[in-house]
Enzyme design. Sequence first.
Site, PDB file in Angstrom:
ATOM      1  N   HIS A  50      47.761-104.701 -18.092  1.00 51.40           N
ATOM      2  CA  HIS A  50      46.792-103.667 -18.490  1.00 51.40           C
ATOM      3  C   HIS A  50      46.406-102.848 -17.268  1.00 51.40           C
ATOM      4  CE1 HIS A  50      44.220-106.961 -17.129  1.00 51.40           C
ATOM      5  NE2 HIS A  50      43.147-106.177 -17.148  1.00 51.40           N
ATOM      6  N   HIS A  52      43.592-102.174 -15.539  1.00 54.30           N
ATOM      7  CA  HIS A  52      42.480-102.394 -14.605  1.00 54.30           C
ATOM      8  C   HIS A  52      42.980-102.460 -13.152  1.00 54.30           C
ATOM      9  CE1 HIS A  52      39.615-104.058 -17.922  1.00 54.30           C
ATOM     10  NE2 HIS A  52      39.551-102.752 -17.803  1.00 54.30           N
ATOM     11  N   ASP A  54      42.335-104.239 -10.623  1.00 52.10           N
ATOM     12  CA  ASP A  54      42.697-105.532 -10.040  1.00 52.10           C
ATOM     13  C   ASP A  54      44.038-106.057 -10.572  1.00 52.10           C
ATOM     14  OD1 ASP A  54      41.133-105.925 -12.481  1.00 52.10           O
ATOM     15  OD2 ASP A  54      41.184-108.057 -12.017  1.00 52.10           O
ATOM     16  N   HIS A  55      44.701-105.269 -11.419  1.00 51.20           N
ATOM     17  CA  HIS A  55      46.029-105.644 -11.913  1.00 51.20           C
ATOM     18  C   HIS A  55      47.105-104.629 -11.534  1.00 51.20           C
ATOM     19  CE1 HIS A  55      44.429-109.004 -14.352  1.00 51.20           C
ATOM     20  NE2 HIS A  55      43.340-108.293 -14.129  1.00 51.20           N
ATOM     21  N   HIS A 107      40.533-107.102 -24.662  1.00 51.44           N
ATOM     22  CA  HIS A 107      40.011-106.890 -23.298  1.00 51.44           C
ATOM     23  C   HIS A 107      40.077-105.389 -22.991  1.00 51.44           C
ATOM     24  CE1 HIS A 107      39.188-107.650 -19.077  1.00 51.44           C
ATOM     25  NE2 HIS A 107      40.324-107.108 -18.718  1.00 51.44           N
ATOM     26  N   ASP A 124      44.366-110.547 -18.529  1.00 50.44           N
ATOM     27  CA  ASP A 124      42.974-110.932 -18.781  1.00 50.44           C
ATOM     28  C   ASP A 124      42.685-111.142 -20.265  1.00 50.44           C
ATOM     29  OD1 ASP A 124      42.704-110.605 -16.088  1.00 50.44           O
ATOM     30  OD2 ASP A 124      41.386-108.862 -16.193  1.00 50.44           O
ATOM     31  N   HIS A 162      43.335-114.538 -13.708  1.00 51.66           N
ATOM     32  CA  HIS A 162      42.252-114.935 -12.795  1.00 51.66           C
ATOM     33  C   HIS A 162      42.070-116.444 -12.767  1.00 51.66           C
ATOM     34  CE1 HIS A 162      40.330-110.912 -12.125  1.00 51.66           C
ATOM     35  NE2 HIS A 162      40.907-110.649 -13.294  1.00 51.66           N
TER      36      HIS A 162
HETATM   37 FE    FE Z   1      41.303-108.651 -14.144  1.00 55.18          FE
HETATM   38 ZN    ZN Z   2      41.118-106.684 -16.629  1.00 50.98          ZN
END
Ligand code: FE
Ligand code: ZN
Length: 238
Positions: A50, A52, A54-55, A107, A124, A162
Amino acid sequence: MQIHPIPMLTDNYAYLLTEGEEAVIVDPSEAEPARIAIGERRLISIWCTHHHPDHVGGVEGLDCPEVLGGSYDLEKKRIPRQTRGLADGATFMLWGKRVEVLFVPGHTLGAICYLIDGNLFCGDTLFLAGCGRLFEGTAAMMRSSLARLRALPPTTKIWCGHEYTAKNLAFATTLEPESPVLRKRQRLLKNPSIPGTIAEECATNPFFRWDAPEIQKAVSRTEPDAVFAELRRQRNHY
Ligand code: FE
Ligand code: ZN
C-alpha cells in the site's frame, strides 16, 4: 527462494526475497538498508502492499525496472514510480512460482497482499495477533478482507509490515484472559516474531475471531461487523 526480513525505521519490516543473483524487495521503507541487504544481487522488482510512506519511502532511492502495487494506488498515483497496478486475483510468475494477489481494502482503499509458495506478504492489513487501523476503509471492509486471509491454508506463513506482536498479544489477553493458547503464545513470543501462521492467528488473533463466543462476550456484541468495529475501537485506545 529465500526470505530475509529487513528491519526498517522503528518497527517496520521490509522483506528481501532472493534466488541466486536476483532479488525482490517487499515494502522498502528506506533505501539504504535495502541496498545493503541487496548487496551485489540484481533487484528485479519492488512489491508494495500500500501507499503509506513507511512502506514505499525507499522506492525512489532504489534502482529497479519494476514497481508493483494495487490498481487503486496506480490510479491515484500514490506509490512512487509504480509501473503496474495489480487487481484482485491477478497472478504472475517469480522464479517459476506463481504469485497471487489479494485485494484487501480496509487499512487503505488500495491495499493488496502477495501470496507466493505458502508465504503471505500482507503489509498493514494483518499483523500477528492484530490488524491494521482503519485509515480509509470501514470495519465491514476490513472484516471481509481478513475473512479471506483467515480462509487461506492453515500452514500459510505470515510476513507482516510491523513488529506489534507483543502489544497485540497483551490486548488479546484482556479479551480472552482464560485462553491457554493465547497465554502459551505470549510466553513463547520471540523478537522478531515473524513469521506467524494462519492457524496460530485463527486460534489467538481477536481480529480473526469475531465469531468466537469468547470474543463476542468480551465486547458485548454478536453481529460480526459490530464485533469487529468494537474490537478495533478498543485496540485504538489500548
Ligand atoms: Fe505501516
Ligand atoms: Zn500502513
